[in-house]
Design an enzyme around this catalytic site. Sequence first.
Site, PDB file in Angstrom:
ATOM      1  N   LYS A   1       5.274  12.662  17.375  1.00 14.72           N
ATOM      2  CA  LYS A   1       3.907  12.304  17.770  1.00 14.72           C
ATOM      3  C   LYS A   1       3.132  13.583  18.048  1.00 14.72           C
ATOM      4  O   LYS A   1       3.310  14.231  19.071  1.00 14.72           O
ATOM      5  CB  LYS A   1       3.873  11.422  19.014  1.00 14.72           C
ATOM      6  CG  LYS A   1       2.487  10.814  19.204  1.00 14.72           C
ATOM      7  CD  LYS A   1       2.107  10.566  20.637  1.00 14.72           C
ATOM      8  CE  LYS A   1       1.603  11.751  21.380  1.00 14.72           C
ATOM      9  NZ  LYS A   1       0.317  12.313  20.920  1.00 14.72           N
TER      10      LYS A   1
ATOM     11  N   GLU B   1       9.344  21.636  27.345  1.00 13.93           N
ATOM     12  CA  GLU B   1       8.669  22.944  27.318  1.00 13.93           C
ATOM     13  C   GLU B   1       7.302  22.712  27.945  1.00 13.93           C
ATOM     14  O   GLU B   1       6.416  22.154  27.299  1.00 13.93           O
ATOM     15  CB  GLU B   1       8.519  23.446  25.872  1.00 13.93           C
ATOM     16  CG  GLU B   1       9.816  23.738  25.164  1.00 13.93           C
ATOM     17  CD  GLU B   1      10.492  25.010  25.655  1.00 13.93           C
ATOM     18  OE1 GLU B   1       9.881  25.756  26.450  1.00 13.93           O
ATOM     19  OE2 GLU B   1      11.639  25.240  25.257  1.00 13.93           O
TER      20      GLU B   1
ATOM     21  N   CYS C   1       0.864  28.522  26.643  1.00 10.14           N
ATOM     22  CA  CYS C   1       1.679  28.378  27.846  1.00 10.14           C
ATOM     23  C   CYS C   1       2.172  29.746  28.316  1.00 10.14           C
ATOM     24  O   CYS C   1       2.446  29.941  29.497  1.00 10.14           O
ATOM     25  CB  CYS C   1       2.873  27.470  27.561  1.00 10.14           C
ATOM     26  SG  CYS C   1       3.807  28.038  26.129  1.00 10.14           S
TER      27      CYS C   1
ATOM     28  N   GLU D   1      -3.239  26.686  35.244  1.00 12.72           N
ATOM     29  CA  GLU D   1      -3.278  27.390  33.958  1.00 12.72           C
ATOM     30  C   GLU D   1      -4.746  27.548  33.578  1.00 12.72           C
ATOM     31  O   GLU D   1      -5.457  26.554  33.432  1.00 12.72           O
ATOM     32  CB  GLU D   1      -2.595  26.549  32.882  1.00 12.72           C
ATOM     33  CG  GLU D   1      -1.093  26.511  32.981  1.00 12.72           C
ATOM     34  CD  GLU D   1      -0.484  25.772  31.781  1.00 12.72           C
ATOM     35  OE1 GLU D   1      -0.618  24.538  31.719  1.00 12.72           O
ATOM     36  OE2 GLU D   1       0.130  26.432  30.935  1.00 12.72           O
TER      37      GLU D   1
ATOM     38  N   SER E   1       7.503  35.275  22.024  1.00  8.95           N
ATOM     39  CA  SER E   1       7.940  34.197  21.125  1.00  8.95           C
ATOM     40  C   SER E   1       8.582  34.771  19.865  1.00  8.95           C
ATOM     41  O   SER E   1       8.013  35.643  19.219  1.00  8.95           O
ATOM     42  CB  SER E   1       6.739  33.345  20.703  1.00  8.95           C
ATOM     43  OG  SER E   1       6.028  32.939  21.834  1.00  8.95           O
TER      44      SER E   1
HETATM   45  P1  NAP Z   1      -0.472  17.287  27.400  1.00 10.42           P
HETATM   46  O1  NAP Z   1      -1.724  16.692  27.871  1.00 10.42           O
HETATM   47  O2  NAP Z   1       0.713  17.222  28.285  1.00 10.42           O
HETATM   48  O3  NAP Z   1      -0.150  16.611  25.991  1.00 10.42           O
HETATM   49  C1  NAP Z   1       0.966  16.972  25.225  1.00 10.42           C
HETATM   50  C2  NAP Z   1       1.327  15.825  24.316  1.00 10.42           C
HETATM   51  O4  NAP Z   1       1.785  14.733  25.104  1.00 10.42           O
HETATM   52  C3  NAP Z   1       0.160  15.298  23.499  1.00 10.42           C
HETATM   53  O5  NAP Z   1       0.630  14.909  22.249  1.00 10.42           O
HETATM   54  C4  NAP Z   1      -0.297  14.113  24.340  1.00 10.42           C
HETATM   55  O6  NAP Z   1      -1.049  13.164  23.653  1.00 10.42           O
HETATM   56  C5  NAP Z   1       1.038  13.564  24.804  1.00 10.42           C
HETATM   57  N1  NAP Z   1       0.962  12.716  25.980  1.00 10.42           N
HETATM   58  C6  NAP Z   1       0.091  12.759  26.999  1.00 10.42           C
HETATM   59  N2  NAP Z   1       0.367  11.788  27.907  1.00 10.42           N
HETATM   60  C7  NAP Z   1       1.442  11.127  27.431  1.00 10.42           C
HETATM   61  C8  NAP Z   1       2.218  10.035  27.912  1.00 10.42           C
HETATM   62  N3  NAP Z   1       1.935   9.429  29.067  1.00 10.42           N
HETATM   63  N4  NAP Z   1       3.247   9.618  27.168  1.00 10.42           N
HETATM   64  C9  NAP Z   1       3.551  10.225  26.019  1.00 10.42           C
HETATM   65  N5  NAP Z   1       2.869  11.265  25.501  1.00 10.42           N
HETATM   66  C10 NAP Z   1       1.819  11.719  26.213  1.00 10.42           C
HETATM   67  O7  NAP Z   1      -0.656  18.824  27.035  1.00 10.42           O
HETATM   68  P2  NAP Z   1      -1.754  19.482  26.122  1.00 10.42           P
HETATM   69  O8  NAP Z   1      -3.014  19.571  26.889  1.00 10.42           O
HETATM   70  O9  NAP Z   1      -1.777  18.828  24.780  1.00 10.42           O
HETATM   71  O10 NAP Z   1      -1.129  20.929  25.901  1.00 10.42           O
HETATM   72  C11 NAP Z   1      -1.293  21.965  26.797  1.00 10.42           C
HETATM   73  C12 NAP Z   1      -0.105  22.072  27.725  1.00 10.42           C
HETATM   74  O11 NAP Z   1       1.072  22.306  26.946  1.00 10.42           O
HETATM   75  C13 NAP Z   1      -0.211  23.249  28.657  1.00 10.42           C
HETATM   76  O12 NAP Z   1       0.227  22.882  29.934  1.00 10.42           O
HETATM   77  C14 NAP Z   1       0.727  24.276  28.029  1.00 10.42           C
HETATM   78  O13 NAP Z   1       1.214  25.232  28.931  1.00 10.42           O
HETATM   79  C15 NAP Z   1       1.802  23.406  27.486  1.00 10.42           C
HETATM   80  N6  NAP Z   1       2.559  24.086  26.441  1.00 10.42           N
HETATM   81  C16 NAP Z   1       3.836  24.493  26.716  1.00 10.42           C
HETATM   82  C17 NAP Z   1       4.555  25.179  25.765  1.00 10.42           C
HETATM   83  C18 NAP Z   1       5.954  25.646  26.037  1.00 10.42           C
HETATM   84  O14 NAP Z   1       6.654  25.947  25.085  1.00 10.42           O
HETATM   85  N7  NAP Z   1       6.390  25.711  27.288  1.00 10.42           N
HETATM   86  C19 NAP Z   1       3.983  25.440  24.512  1.00 10.42           C
HETATM   87  C20 NAP Z   1       2.689  25.014  24.262  1.00 10.42           C
HETATM   88  C21 NAP Z   1       1.981  24.324  25.239  1.00 10.42           C
HETATM   89  P3  NAP Z   1      -2.550  12.830  24.207  1.00 10.42           P
HETATM   90  O15 NAP Z   1      -3.293  14.093  24.085  1.00 10.42           O
HETATM   91  O16 NAP Z   1      -3.030  11.731  23.337  1.00 10.42           O
HETATM   92  O17 NAP Z   1      -2.469  12.401  25.626  1.00 10.42           O
END
Ligand code: NAP
Length: 498
Positions: free
Chosen positions: A189, A265, A299, A396, A456
Site C-alpha cells: 500500500k 521504520e 526521516c 520532525e 543510507s
Molecule cells: P504516515 O502518515 O505515517 O503514513 C505512512 C503510510 O501509512 C502512508 O501510506 C499512510 O497512508 C499509511 N497510514 C496512515 N494511517 C494508517 C493506518 N491507520 N493504517 C494503515 N496505514 C496507515 O507518514 P508519512 O507522512 O506518509 O511519512 C512521513 C513519516 O515517515 C515521517 O515521520 C518520516 O520520518 C517517516 N519515515 C521514516 C523512514 C525510516 O526509514 N525510518 C523513512 C521515510 C519516512 P495515508 O497517507 O493514506 O494515511
Amino acid sequence: MTTITDTAATSTRLIASVPTQLFIGGTWRAAAGGATTDVVNPATEEVLASVADADVEDGVAAAEAARDAQAAWSATPARTRSEILYRAFTALMERQDELAMLMTLEMGKPLAEARGEVAYAAEFFRWFAEEAVRIDGGFSHRPDGTARTLVVRQPVGPCLLITPWNFPLAMGARKMGPAIAAGCTMVLKPAPQTPLSSLALARILQEAGLPDGVLNVVTTSRAAEVIEPILTGGIIRKLSFTGSTAVGKILLQQAAKQVVRTSLELGGNAPFIVLPDADLDVAVDAAVQAKMRNMGEACTAANRFYVHTAVSDEFAQRLAQRMSALQVGDGTQDGVQVGPMIDAASRDKVQRLVEDAVAKGATVVSGGNSVTGRGYFVEPTVLSGIAAGSELLNNEIFGPVAALQTFTDLDEVIATANDTEWGLVAYVITQDLDLALNVSERLEVGMVGVNTGLVSAPSAPFGGVKHSGLGREGGRLGIEEFLDVKYIAIPIRERGLA
Ligand code: NAP
C-alpha cells in the site's frame, strides 16, 4: 535546456503510460466500488492523474491473492527469484530518467535527486538478487551425541508493506527486494500522494517475470479502513511499515492481534553535532546534505544542530550562505535544487514551527520568509539561538529549516542529543577518530554519520532504536526480516548392519 513546454508534453505522455488501477493476482483492475483518487503535483497544484481508490473488499482480495500465490512462490528456486530481481534492477536503471521525472512530478523533489533515488531503489533489487541465493541454515551435534540439529530459514509468508510519500520508489524497493528474495508474497500500500512510482514499479516487476499474485498493489485514500482487515484477518504473517511513529504504534497494536512479525521504520529527530576541531568545509557540506536532501522531508534529516561555541558563528554564517544560494522551484526545471513540500498542510506546519521558534527567541540567520504563489514552497532557512521549549526541538521539522544551538560541554551535548523519544540517526563532525567512535557509541540511535550527512546505503542495515522503530532494512540483515527460522531435530541411534 529543458523548457516548461517540453516538460509539460513529456509529463503528459509519461503519466499516460503508467497504470492507474489496482494490481491484484496479476490483473490490473478498477476498485470494486469504481472509486478513484487524485494525484496532485505539489509544484503546480495541478491534478496529474486519478488512480483506483480501493475499499475493504479490494484490500481483502489482495491479501487472498498473496495467500494463494505463497506456496508456489516459496517453492520457486532461489536462482529464479534472484534473476527476476536482477532483471528489475536492469529495467529500473534503463528507465532511470522517466522514473525520475514521474517521481518529481508526483512528489516534488528535484530531478537530480529523483535520478539518485531511482539508482538507490534499483540497488536494493541488485543487492537482494545477490542475497536470494545465499540464504543459509545450520547443522550441529547435540552435546550428548543423541541427535543432530538442522536449522533452515523459510519465507515468513504473505507480507503487508506500507510506505510513505517522501521516497516513493526507494521505500517500496527496500521492502520488496528482500521479500522477493526470501520467497514471500506481498500486498503493497503506497502513500496516496505518490502512488504512480509504485504502480510503475509493479509493472516493471511483472515484466521482469514476477508470477501473478506475488506482488499486489492497493492504492487507497482510506488507509485505516482498508488496512486493518488485511492486517488482522489472519493471512498476513509480516508487516513492514515505513512512516510516522504515531501510525507505527497503531499498526503495532493491530499486528499483535494475530502476532504478526513486524518491522517499523519510523520518524527521527536527528542531532547533528559539530565538535570544536571540525573541518568546517566538511561540516557545512555534511550539514547541507543532512538537512536539504529531499527538501528536509527525510526521516534522516538533521533536526537539531549542536555546534561548539569555538566554531558556531562561522558555521552559522557559512551554512546560511550555502542555504540561501539554493535555487527553489519546480523540480522538473533545470538548476532547481529545492522543490516544494508535499502538500499545503506540510508547508504550513514548517512555517508554524519557524514562527514558534522565533517567538521564543530564535534569530533568523537567513530565509524565513513565506513563499506566495502556486506550489507548496518553503524558503531554505537557518535559525540560531533556538530556545529550550521550542516546538521544532521535539517535532520532525520535515522541511528546509536548520535549527542551530551551541554547546561547550561534551557530556552535556550527548545527554541533550539523547533526550528525545526518537533514535534513528545522528551526525558527528570531528577530525578525531577516537572522539568520533566514543561519541557514536554513546548516542542512542541506530545509525551514525561521521563527517557525512548521508548514511543510507542498500548494503548497510538501516533502522532505528527507541520510538524510531524495530528491525533493519538493507544489508545482510535486511532479508532476515522476511525469514523464519525452523529447527529440525534428528535423533540418531548407534546401529550397525542388521
Ligand atoms: P504516515 O502518515 O505515517 O503514513 C505512512 C503510510 O501509512 C502512508 O501510506 C499512510 O497512508 C499509511 N497510514 C496512515 N494511517 C494508517 C493506518 N491507520 N493504517 C494503515 N496505514 C496507515 O507518514 P508519512 O507522512 O506518509 O511519512 C512521513 C513519516 O515517515 C515521517 O515521520 C518520516 O520520518 C517517516 N519515515 C521514516 C523512514 C525510516 O526509514 N525510518 C523513512 C521515510 C519516512 P495515508 O497517507 O493514506 O494515511
